[in-house]
Design an enzyme around this catalytic site. Sequence first.
Site, PDB file in Angstrom:
ATOM      1  N   CYS A 147       0.815  -1.231   0.000  1.00 13.24           N
ATOM      2  CA  CYS A 147       0.000   0.000   0.000  1.00 13.24           C
ATOM      3  C   CYS A 147       0.844   1.275   0.000  1.00 13.24           C
ATOM      4  CB  CYS A 147      -0.959   0.005   1.179  1.00 13.24           C
ATOM      5  SG  CYS A 147      -2.133  -1.346   1.114  1.00 13.24           S
ATOM      6  N   HIS A 173      -3.355   7.456   1.740  1.00 13.29           N
ATOM      7  CA  HIS A 173      -3.739   6.110   1.311  1.00 13.29           C
ATOM      8  C   HIS A 173      -5.107   5.806   1.911  1.00 13.29           C
ATOM      9  CE1 HIS A 173      -4.009   1.938   0.587  1.00 13.29           C
ATOM     10  NE2 HIS A 173      -3.759   1.583   1.826  1.00 13.29           N
ATOM     11  N   ASN A 202     -10.072   0.008  -0.589  1.00  8.34           N
ATOM     12  CA  ASN A 202      -8.610   0.080  -0.515  1.00  8.34           C
ATOM     13  C   ASN A 202      -8.033  -0.521  -1.793  1.00  8.34           C
ATOM     14  OD1 ASN A 202      -5.898  -0.260   0.005  1.00  8.34           O
ATOM     15  ND2 ASN A 202      -6.157  -1.091   2.064  1.00  8.34           N
TER      16      ASN A 202
HETATM   17  O1  UT7 Z   1      -3.823  -0.863   3.484  1.00  6.72           O
HETATM   18  C1  UT7 Z   1      -2.978  -1.608   4.304  1.00  6.72           C
HETATM   19  C2  UT7 Z   1      -3.212  -1.311   5.697  1.00  6.72           C
HETATM   20  N1  UT7 Z   1      -4.446  -1.899   6.119  1.00  6.72           N
HETATM   21  C3  UT7 Z   1      -5.119  -1.302   7.071  1.00  6.72           C
HETATM   22  O2  UT7 Z   1      -4.725  -0.247   7.483  1.00  6.72           O
HETATM   23  C4  UT7 Z   1      -6.327  -1.983   7.667  1.00  6.72           C
HETATM   24  C5  UT7 Z   1      -6.329  -1.738   9.128  1.00  6.72           C
HETATM   25  N2  UT7 Z   1      -7.414  -2.374   9.838  1.00  6.72           N
HETATM   26  C6  UT7 Z   1      -8.716  -2.003   9.717  1.00  6.72           C
HETATM   27  O3  UT7 Z   1      -9.051  -1.187   8.892  1.00  6.72           O
HETATM   28  C7  UT7 Z   1      -9.717  -2.580  10.685  1.00  6.72           C
HETATM   29  O4  UT7 Z   1      -9.048  -3.268  11.710  1.00  6.72           O
HETATM   30  C8  UT7 Z   1     -10.751  -3.533  10.014  1.00  6.72           C
HETATM   31  C9  UT7 Z   1     -11.702  -2.737   9.165  1.00  6.72           C
HETATM   32  C10 UT7 Z   1     -10.033  -4.566   9.170  1.00  6.72           C
HETATM   33  C11 UT7 Z   1     -11.574  -4.248  11.068  1.00  6.72           C
HETATM   34  O5  UT7 Z   1     -12.215  -3.305  11.930  1.00  6.72           O
HETATM   35  P1  UT7 Z   1     -12.142  -3.484  13.505  1.00  6.72           P
HETATM   36  O6  UT7 Z   1     -12.953  -2.430  14.096  1.00  6.72           O
HETATM   37  O7  UT7 Z   1     -10.684  -3.548  13.880  1.00  6.72           O
HETATM   38  O8  UT7 Z   1     -12.860  -4.862  13.717  1.00  6.72           O
HETATM   39  P2  UT7 Z   1     -12.286  -6.229  14.303  1.00  6.72           P
HETATM   40  O9  UT7 Z   1     -11.347  -6.880  13.343  1.00  6.72           O
HETATM   41  O10 UT7 Z   1     -11.801  -5.984  15.676  1.00  6.72           O
HETATM   42  O11 UT7 Z   1     -13.616  -7.091  14.350  1.00  6.72           O
HETATM   43  C12 UT7 Z   1     -14.735  -6.705  15.178  1.00  6.72           C
HETATM   44  C13 UT7 Z   1     -15.843  -7.703  14.972  1.00  6.72           C
HETATM   45  C14 UT7 Z   1     -15.408  -9.158  15.121  1.00  6.72           C
HETATM   46  O12 UT7 Z   1     -16.432  -9.862  15.773  1.00  6.72           O
HETATM   47  P3  UT7 Z   1     -16.327 -10.217  17.354  1.00  6.72           P
HETATM   48  O13 UT7 Z   1     -15.070 -11.024  17.470  1.00  6.72           O
HETATM   49  O14 UT7 Z   1     -16.224  -8.868  18.029  1.00  6.72           O
HETATM   50  O15 UT7 Z   1     -17.603 -10.962  17.604  1.00  6.72           O
HETATM   51  C15 UT7 Z   1     -15.285  -9.620  13.692  1.00  6.72           C
HETATM   52  O16 UT7 Z   1     -15.506 -11.025  13.565  1.00  6.72           O
HETATM   53  O17 UT7 Z   1     -16.375  -7.592  13.651  1.00  6.72           O
HETATM   54  C16 UT7 Z   1     -16.406  -8.878  13.034  1.00  6.72           C
HETATM   55  N3  UT7 Z   1     -16.210  -8.704  11.598  1.00  6.72           N
HETATM   56  C17 UT7 Z   1     -17.219  -8.491  10.746  1.00  6.72           C
HETATM   57  N4  UT7 Z   1     -18.557  -8.392  10.919  1.00  6.72           N
HETATM   58  C18 UT7 Z   1     -19.318  -8.159   9.843  1.00  6.72           C
HETATM   59  C19 UT7 Z   1     -15.035  -8.697  10.900  1.00  6.72           C
HETATM   60  N5  UT7 Z   1     -15.291  -8.484   9.593  1.00  6.72           N
HETATM   61  C20 UT7 Z   1     -16.626  -8.352   9.474  1.00  6.72           C
HETATM   62  C21 UT7 Z   1     -17.492  -8.113   8.386  1.00  6.72           C
HETATM   63  N6  UT7 Z   1     -18.808  -8.023   8.621  1.00  6.72           N
HETATM   64  N7  UT7 Z   1     -17.024  -7.948   7.125  1.00  6.72           N
END
Ligand code: UT7
Length: 325
Positions: A115, A252, A282
Amino acid sequence: MTIIRSYIVGSGSYLPERCLTNAELAEQIDTTDEWIQSRTGIRQRHIAADGQPTSDLATRAARRAMDHAGVTADDIDLIIVATATPDLTFPATAAQVQANLGVSKGAAFDVQAVCTGFVYALAVADNFVRLGQSQGALVIGAETFSRILDWSDRGTCVLFGDGAGAVVLQPGVGEGTSADRGILSTHLHADGNHTKMLYVDGGPSTNQQVGQLRMEGREVFKHAVVNLAQAVDEALEANGLAKEDIDWLVPHQANRRIIDATARKLGMTDERVVITIDRHANTSAASIPLALAEATGDGRIKRGDMVLLEAMGGGFTWGSAMVRW
Ligand code: UT7
């Protein structure tokens, strides 16, 4: 004292026709439009057509950037494609783009910093131009991340899209101060200790597979906020600039919440931040040049504006470029 600066003299972009909305994704996997929008800011993404390789996206964006700059194939002597999704393991996607464009001189190679790829490629091209080794450089970010996603992993497949953006650099003159036009600074960083937080689990010398993207999203998020805050400070300090001197932040586009955190640190309101994540998702190395092409095309970014580019991605890699348009 007069010095050579790299001027950005044109920009262009290309998005594949097919648009995939959150609602369509929610029919295929256990997710909702509400979750995706509230956690990331993404509403839709574009997906390359079957048989449409990264080089095709890159070539279309490059042609538009060349038209915008008013240059022809004869004016280009360097092509750098930033991509983590090349057409082939080798030769470089940039070589295919060179052939597509009918460019017949100079160098063509890929840069792989995921990225952060566009910022890395811009830094490399800037050095070529300032050293007099290029009179016309094409810097392209192009990706087909749809091909390396695990479409059963809702934690990653909702985040990415395909696309390409390009800029043309030419040498110009400056005084060596931040009043100059062109690329004023680039700062690149890497920390290879965090590979397992964001990587693709395949490659020619490991398992001979293309592999699929794996990410510990929450951990990457934390690193991104910290690293980008440092990158912004570093860029301001190196140029002797204050936060208020920045007219446009072109970040980005990984997550709207990460973008908002960086903008808050700069004290910048939404009107001065170029946001495309809602429509593009992204697109990795393509996201910054896509955003640049949009904001220069619609007249937001104008000649003389101070523009800060920043990115963070797999590696980890991160960095910035300060550009006076
Ligand atoms: O470009 C390269 C760099 N990349 C980035 O900078 C990405 C950085 N990370 C992020 O943008 C975020 O961490 C994400 C968008 C990937 C995830 O958001 P988050 O607020 O960190 O969520 P999380 O991974 O902590 O997940 C929270 C909950 C989980 O459920 P439980 O364990 O709390 O029950 C996940 O299973 O959301 C659940 N979850 C989803 N639910 C519905 C994860 N993906 C999804 C989904 N739909 N697509």
